[in-house]
Write a protein that holds these residues in place. Structure first.
Motif, PDB file in Angstrom:
ATOM      1  N   ALA A 117       0.843  -1.203   0.000  1.00 22.75           N
ATOM      2  CA  ALA A 117       0.000   0.000   0.000  1.00 22.75           C
ATOM      3  C   ALA A 117       0.874   1.248   0.000  1.00 22.75           C
ATOM      4  O   ALA A 117       2.008   1.242   0.498  1.00 22.75           O
ATOM      5  CB  ALA A 117      -0.917   0.007   1.215  1.00 22.75           C
ATOM      6  N   SER A 118       0.343   2.321  -0.548  1.00 17.17           N
ATOM      7  CA  SER A 118       1.054   3.595  -0.612  1.00 17.17           C
ATOM      8  C   SER A 118       0.580   4.515   0.514  1.00 17.17           C
ATOM      9  O   SER A 118      -0.622   4.605   0.796  1.00 17.17           O
ATOM     10  CB  SER A 118       0.796   4.265  -1.968  1.00 17.17           C
ATOM     11  N   GLN A 119       1.528   5.201   1.131  1.00 15.96           N
ATOM     12  CA  GLN A 119       1.172   6.128   2.200  1.00 15.96           C
ATOM     13  C   GLN A 119       0.337   7.300   1.670  1.00 15.96           C
ATOM     14  O   GLN A 119      -0.557   7.797   2.355  1.00 15.96           O
ATOM     15  CB  GLN A 119       2.438   6.654   2.879  1.00 15.96           C
ATOM     16  N   LEU A 120       0.581   7.707   0.426  1.00 11.80           N
ATOM     17  CA  LEU A 120      -0.200   8.791  -0.172  1.00 11.80           C
ATOM     18  C   LEU A 120      -1.663   8.375  -0.336  1.00 11.80           C
ATOM     19  O   LEU A 120      -2.583   9.149  -0.040  1.00 11.80           O
ATOM     20  CB  LEU A 120       0.403   9.179  -1.526  1.00 11.80           C
ATOM     21  N   ASP A 121      -1.880   7.138  -0.812  1.00 17.71           N
ATOM     22  CA  ASP A 121      -3.258   6.645  -0.958  1.00 17.71           C
ATOM     23  C   ASP A 121      -3.971   6.613   0.389  1.00 17.71           C
ATOM     24  O   ASP A 121      -5.144   6.989   0.492  1.00 17.71           O
ATOM     25  CB  ASP A 121      -3.246   5.239  -1.570  1.00 17.71           C
ATOM     26  N   VAL A 122      -3.246   6.156   1.408  1.00 17.56           N
ATOM     27  CA  VAL A 122      -3.853   6.057   2.734  1.00 17.56           C
ATOM     28  C   VAL A 122      -4.238   7.443   3.249  1.00 17.56           C
ATOM     29  O   VAL A 122      -5.343   7.641   3.774  1.00 17.56           O
ATOM     30  CB  VAL A 122      -2.891   5.354   3.719  1.00 17.56           C
ATOM     31  N   LYS A 123      -3.357   8.416   3.096  1.00 19.29           N
ATOM     32  CA  LYS A 123      -3.647   9.761   3.602  1.00 19.29           C
ATOM     33  C   LYS A 123      -4.813  10.395   2.842  1.00 19.29           C
ATOM     34  O   LYS A 123      -5.645  11.093   3.435  1.00 19.29           O
ATOM     35  CB  LYS A 123      -2.396  10.642   3.518  1.00 19.29           C
ATOM     36  N   LEU A 124      -4.863  10.176   1.528  1.00 17.06           N
ATOM     37  CA  LEU A 124      -5.966  10.733   0.747  1.00 17.06           C
ATOM     38  C   LEU A 124      -7.303  10.117   1.157  1.00 17.06           C
ATOM     39  O   LEU A 124      -8.283  10.828   1.415  1.00 17.06           O
ATOM     40  CB  LEU A 124      -5.721  10.511  -0.748  1.00 17.06           C
ATOM     41  N   VAL A 125      -7.343   8.789   1.231  1.00 17.47           N
ATOM     42  CA  VAL A 125      -8.591   8.107   1.586  1.00 17.47           C
ATOM     43  C   VAL A 125      -8.992   8.433   3.020  1.00 17.47           C
ATOM     44  O   VAL A 125     -10.164   8.747   3.301  1.00 17.47           O
ATOM     45  CB  VAL A 125      -8.442   6.576   1.394  1.00 17.47           C
ATOM     46  N   ALA A 126      -8.027   8.378   3.944  1.00 19.69           N
ATOM     47  CA  ALA A 126      -8.334   8.664   5.350  1.00 19.69           C
ATOM     48  C   ALA A 126      -8.764  10.124   5.523  1.00 19.69           C
ATOM     49  O   ALA A 126      -9.675  10.424   6.305  1.00 19.69           O
ATOM     50  CB  ALA A 126      -7.117   8.365   6.220  1.00 19.69           C
ATOM     51  N   GLY A 127      -8.118  11.054   4.796  1.00 19.34           N
ATOM     52  CA  GLY A 127      -8.482  12.468   4.917  1.00 19.34           C
ATOM     53  C   GLY A 127      -9.882  12.750   4.393  1.00 19.34           C
ATOM     54  O   GLY A 127     -10.678  13.443   5.048  1.00 19.34           O
ATOM     55  N   ILE A 128     -10.222  12.207   3.217  1.00 15.70           N
ATOM     56  CA  ILE A 128     -11.552  12.439   2.635  1.00 15.70           C
ATOM     57  C   ILE A 128     -12.633  11.786   3.494  1.00 15.70           C
ATOM     58  O   ILE A 128     -13.675  12.391   3.776  1.00 15.70           O
ATOM     59  CB  ILE A 128     -11.599  11.904   1.190  1.00 15.70           C
ATOM     60  N   LEU A 129     -12.377  10.548   3.909  1.00 19.91           N
ATOM     61  CA  LEU A 129     -13.360   9.852   4.756  1.00 19.91           C
ATOM     62  C   LEU A 129     -13.523  10.554   6.096  1.00 19.91           C
ATOM     63  O   LEU A 129     -14.644  10.682   6.616  1.00 19.91           O
ATOM     64  CB  LEU A 129     -12.936   8.405   4.979  1.00 19.91           C
ATOM     65  N   GLY A 130     -12.399  11.009   6.672  1.00 21.47           N
ATOM     66  CA  GLY A 130     -12.476  11.702   7.958  1.00 21.47           C
ATOM     67  C   GLY A 130     -13.283  12.991   7.862  1.00 21.47           C
ATOM     68  O   GLY A 130     -14.103  13.301   8.740  1.00 21.47           O
ATOM     69  N   ALA A 131     -13.067  13.762   6.778  1.00 18.14           N
ATOM     70  CA  ALA A 131     -13.831  14.999   6.588  1.00 18.14           C
ATOM     71  C   ALA A 131     -15.316  14.692   6.397  1.00 18.14           C
ATOM     72  O   ALA A 131     -16.183  15.405   6.925  1.00 18.14           O
ATOM     73  CB  ALA A 131     -13.285  15.766   5.383  1.00 18.14           C
ATOM     74  N   THR A 132     -15.616  13.627   5.662  1.00 18.57           N
ATOM     75  CA  THR A 132     -17.020  13.234   5.470  1.00 18.57           C
ATOM     76  C   THR A 132     -17.650  12.805   6.786  1.00 18.57           C
ATOM     77  O   THR A 132     -18.817  13.127   7.064  1.00 18.57           O
ATOM     78  CB  THR A 132     -17.101  12.086   4.447  1.00 18.57           C
ATOM     79  N   MET A 133     -16.880  12.086   7.601  1.00 17.49           N
ATOM     80  CA  MET A 133     -17.380  11.652   8.902  1.00 17.49           C
ATOM     81  C   MET A 133     -17.720  12.856   9.781  1.00 17.49           C
ATOM     82  O   MET A 133     -18.782  12.906  10.421  1.00 17.49           O
ATOM     83  CB  MET A 133     -16.339  10.766   9.590  1.00 17.49           C
ATOM     84  N   ILE A 134     -16.830  13.845   9.820  1.00 18.44           N
ATOM     85  CA  ILE A 134     -17.058  15.038  10.651  1.00 18.44           C
ATOM     86  C   ILE A 134     -18.259  15.825  10.141  1.00 18.44           C
ATOM     87  O   ILE A 134     -19.120  16.274  10.918  1.00 18.44           O
ATOM     88  CB  ILE A 134     -15.793  15.911  10.670  1.00 18.44           C
ATOM     89  N   LEU A 135     -18.364  15.990   8.823  1.00 16.82           N
ATOM     90  CA  LEU A 135     -19.468  16.752   8.239  1.00 16.82           C
ATOM     91  C   LEU A 135     -20.811  16.072   8.500  1.00 16.82           C
ATOM     92  O   LEU A 135     -21.789  16.731   8.890  1.00 16.82           O
ATOM     93  CB  LEU A 135     -19.248  16.914   6.736  1.00 16.82           C
ATOM     94  N   THR A 136     -20.883  14.760   8.297  1.00 14.93           N
ATOM     95  CA  THR A 136     -22.153  14.052   8.515  1.00 14.93           C
ATOM     96  C   THR A 136     -22.527  14.025  10.000  1.00 14.93           C
ATOM     97  O   THR A 136     -23.715  14.030  10.338  1.00 14.93           O
ATOM     98  CB  THR A 136     -22.073  12.625   7.962  1.00 14.93           C
ATOM     99  N   THR A 137     -21.527  14.009  10.884  1.00 13.78           N
ATOM    100  CA  THR A 137     -21.827  14.088  12.324  1.00 13.78           C
ATOM    101  C   THR A 137     -22.472  15.427  12.654  1.00 13.78           C
ATOM    102  O   THR A 137     -23.466  15.497  13.386  1.00 13.78           O
ATOM    103  CB  THR A 137     -20.540  13.911  13.149  1.00 13.78           C
ATOM    104  N   PHE A 138     -21.914  16.517  12.105  1.00 13.01           N
ATOM    105  CA  PHE A 138     -22.482  17.855  12.319  1.00 13.01           C
ATOM    106  C   PHE A 138     -23.896  17.947  11.745  1.00 13.01           C
ATOM    107  O   PHE A 138     -24.819  18.456  12.401  1.00 13.01           O
ATOM    108  CB  PHE A 138     -21.575  18.896  11.673  1.00 13.01           C
ATOM    109  N   LEU A 139     -24.105  17.441  10.528  1.00 12.96           N
ATOM    110  CA  LEU A 139     -25.416  17.539   9.883  1.00 12.96           C
ATOM    111  C   LEU A 139     -26.471  16.718  10.614  1.00 12.96           C
ATOM    112  O   LEU A 139     -27.638  17.123  10.700  1.00 12.96           O
ATOM    113  CB  LEU A 139     -25.315  17.080   8.426  1.00 12.96           C
TER     114      LEU A 139
END
Length: 374
Positions: free
Chosen positions: A179-201
């Motif tokens: 696995a690539s560290q760049l892929d992990v950071k991109l996927v984890a960052g996008i998913l994390g932002a979605t998680m925070i946004l949906t929690t707020f909504l």
């Protein structure tokens, strides 16, 4: 202590994984993603939501009952302002009478917490460096070969990012599974932002539908839930495994849809501008409290005295009044008593010219009466 939760959540996860493995087969790497594990995590959410749906409906119904009781609770708080013990007794009696349970709103969250903690523990355990206790909680471990549940999960990826990896996972661990560290950071960052946004909504949707609480303490809790938790998650989401973030985000999306359905079926009590209570601390609110105190004082004054007979009438009763007796005025004619002694027709309400005219009329009548007698 949490073994029962680990075993139960793990069993549900593995059964869903077995189902989707039979559908997709063992090689389901479309878009560099193991869809059997993705849908297995989604299946845990669906299972939990089905179990909690009756409790969620009761939670909404309890919130509606509490909203209807808000004026009565406020009146009790004003009446027993300095007597907390009596206030608690009266409020408990009111809840019992109206079948409202203020604790019902916390029950679904209390049930979801052990499930989340169990899934967090289960999905972060497998990693390339973990070689012990790989067969716990019903998993087939390393001894079962390359197709075991353990090995399958370690090599499973979401868009190239392993499910067990986090935003902070070092590159040397990721290299062991290609696995690539760049892929992990991109996927984890996008998913994390979605998680925070949906929690707020999700929290915002509930507050907007049910309204802000008038109690300052409860309103502060609502603000912490709405803004505080997403802020905390900004700093903690980096430590969540991608599999856990998938679960949390999917759970939030289900919550948004479920809340929309239930809130549409059980809408909050309508409040128009005329019936909306004034804002606490405003002049209108102070005036309302003053009017309530005056009404309470009048009620106490009109209440029967201690020891008085229930059927006895008060001297100040509002029963039918007898008509005023007629008396003879200065002209010798009958006139209402009120007119003679300052009633509505008395001279008090007349102008100076009218009083002079009336005096002349009375004087003329008296002289005419004397002439007749003479």
């Amino acid at each position: 202590m949490m073994e029962w939760a680990y075993d139960g959540v793990s069993w549900v996860l593995l059964r869903w994984h077995d189902l989707w493995t039979n559908v997709f087969g063992s090689d389901n790497g479309f878009l560099a993603t193991d869809w059997a594990w993705v849908l297995a995590i989604v299946g845990v959410v669906i299972t939990l939501r089905i179990i909690l749906f009756p409790l969620f409906v009761k939670q909404i119904q309890s919130q509606r009952a509490m909203q209807k009781l808000a004026p009565e609770i406020k009146a009790l708080q004003e009446r027993y302002k300095g007597d907390r013990e009596t206030l608690q007794k009266e409020m408990m009696e009111l809840y019992r009478k109206e079948k409202a349970n203020p604790l019902m709103g916390c029950l679904p969250i209390l049930i979801q917490m052990p499930v989340f903690l169990a899934l967090f523990h289960i999905l972060r355990r497998p990693d390339p460096d973990q070689l012990k206790n790989t067969d716990l909680y019903g998993w087939s471990g390393l001894d079962a070969g390359a197709m075991s549940d353990w090995n399958s999960y370690i090599h499973a990826k979401l868009f190239g990012a392993p499910f067990w990896s986090t935003f902070l996972t070092p590159a040397d661990q990721l290299d062991q599974v290609g696995a690539s560290q760049l892929d992990v950071k991109l996927v984890a960052g996008i998913l994390g932002a979605t998680m925070i946004l949906t929690t707020f909504l999700t929290t915002r949707q509930m507050i907007l539908k049910t309204g802000w609480n008038e109690d300052p303490n409860q309103r502060m809790i609502q603000k912490v839930m709405l803004y505080g938790i997403p802020v905390i998650m900004i700093f903690s989401a980096g430590a969540f495994p991608i599999g856990v973030v998938i679960y949390w985000t999917t759970n939030n999306l289900f919550s948004l849809a479920q809340q929309q359905y239930v809130l549409h079926k059980y809408p909050p009590p309508a409040q128009n501008a005329a019936n909306k209570p004034p804002k606490p601390g405003s002049k209108a609110h102070e005036k309302m409290l003053e009017e309530q105190r005056e009404a309470e004082q009048r009620r106490k004054e009109l209440a029967p005295k201690p020891g008085a007979k229930p059927g006895a009438k008060s001297k100040t009763s509002n029963g039918p009044k007898k008509p005023a007796a007629n008396v003879t005025d200065a002209n010798g004619s009958d006139a209402p008593k009120s007119e003679v002694k300052g009633g509505p027709g008395s001279g008090k309400n007349l102008s100076r010219a009218e009083r002079i005219a009336r005096a002349k009329k009375v004087s003329g009548a008296q002289q005419a009466s004397k002439k007749k007698k003479g």
